[in-house]
Design a protein around this motif. Structure first.
Motif, PDB file in Angstrom:
ATOM      1  N   THR A  76      67.061  39.326  63.140  1.00  0.00           N
ATOM      2  CA  THR A  76      66.644  39.920  63.446  1.00  0.00           C
ATOM      3  C   THR A  76      65.521  38.783  63.123  1.00  0.00           C
ATOM      4  O   THR A  76      64.848  38.112  62.328  1.00  0.00           O
ATOM      5  N   ASP A  78      62.530  40.432  60.894  1.00  0.00           N
ATOM      6  CA  ASP A  78      61.898  40.459  60.024  1.00  0.00           C
ATOM      7  C   ASP A  78      62.664  39.138  59.246  1.00  0.00           C
ATOM      8  O   ASP A  78      62.181  39.356  58.419  1.00  0.00           O
ATOM      9  N   LEU A  79      63.801  39.531  59.857  1.00  0.00           N
ATOM     10  CA  LEU A  79      64.613  38.480  58.749  1.00  0.00           C
ATOM     11  C   LEU A  79      64.257  36.887  58.744  1.00  0.00           C
ATOM     12  O   LEU A  79      64.404  35.755  58.003  1.00  0.00           O
ATOM     13  N   LYS A  81      61.001  35.835  59.939  1.00  0.00           N
ATOM     14  CA  LYS A  81      60.247  36.251  59.635  1.00  0.00           C
ATOM     15  C   LYS A  81      60.293  35.349  56.932  1.00  0.00           C
ATOM     16  O   LYS A  81      59.242  34.487  57.064  1.00  0.00           O
ATOM     17  N   GLN A  82      61.553  35.697  56.992  1.00  0.00           N
ATOM     18  CA  GLN A  82      61.636  35.668  55.784  1.00  0.00           C
ATOM     19  C   GLN A  82      62.289  34.390  55.461  1.00  0.00           C
ATOM     20  O   GLN A  82      61.804  33.899  53.986  1.00  0.00           O
TER      21      GLN A  82
END
Length: 92
Positions: A76, A78-79, A81-82
Motif C-alpha cells: 500500500t 502508506d507501507l 512511505k515507511q
C-alpha cells in the motif's frame, strides 16, 4: 538523488477498459529517473522507467480464481512511505 537527476518511486493500479472488457491492473511499483540539463534551463532531457512487476503475475491477476498464483501486489502507499529511503529513492 544526484546532480541533474530527479528520481520518483510510485505505485500504479487501477482499471483499463478495452472495449467491452475491463482489466484490473495488479498494483506494481515504478521507479522513474529524470535527467535534466543545467545548460538548458534544467529542462528534462531524458526519462527512464523501471517496472517492478512480472508479466505472468499481471496476466494471472486478470482471472479472479488465479489471483492467488499471481503473487503479491505492491505494498500500500502508506507501507511504501515507511519502506522508502527518501535520500536514495530505494525501498528498504
Amino acid at each position: 538523488t544526484g546532480p541533474n537527476t530527479i528520481t520518483l518511486l510510485w505505485r500504479n493500479s487501477g482499471k483499463v477498459h478495452l472495449g467491452a472488457f475491463q482489466v484490473d491492473l495488479k498494483p506494481y511499483v515504478i521507479t522513474t529517473t529524470l535527467k535534466t540539463d543545467p545548460d538548458d534551463g534544467n529542462l528534462v532531457v531524458s526519462q527512464v522507467d523501471e517496472f517492478e512487476s512480472d508479466t505472468l503475475g499481471l496476466l494471472l491477476y486478470q482471472l479472479p480464481f488465479f489471483r492467488l498464483l499471481a503473487g503479491s501486489p505492491a505494498s500500500t502507499v502508506d507501507l511504501l512511505k515507511q519502506q522508502c529511503d527518501f535520500y536514495t529513492c530505494k525501498l528498504r
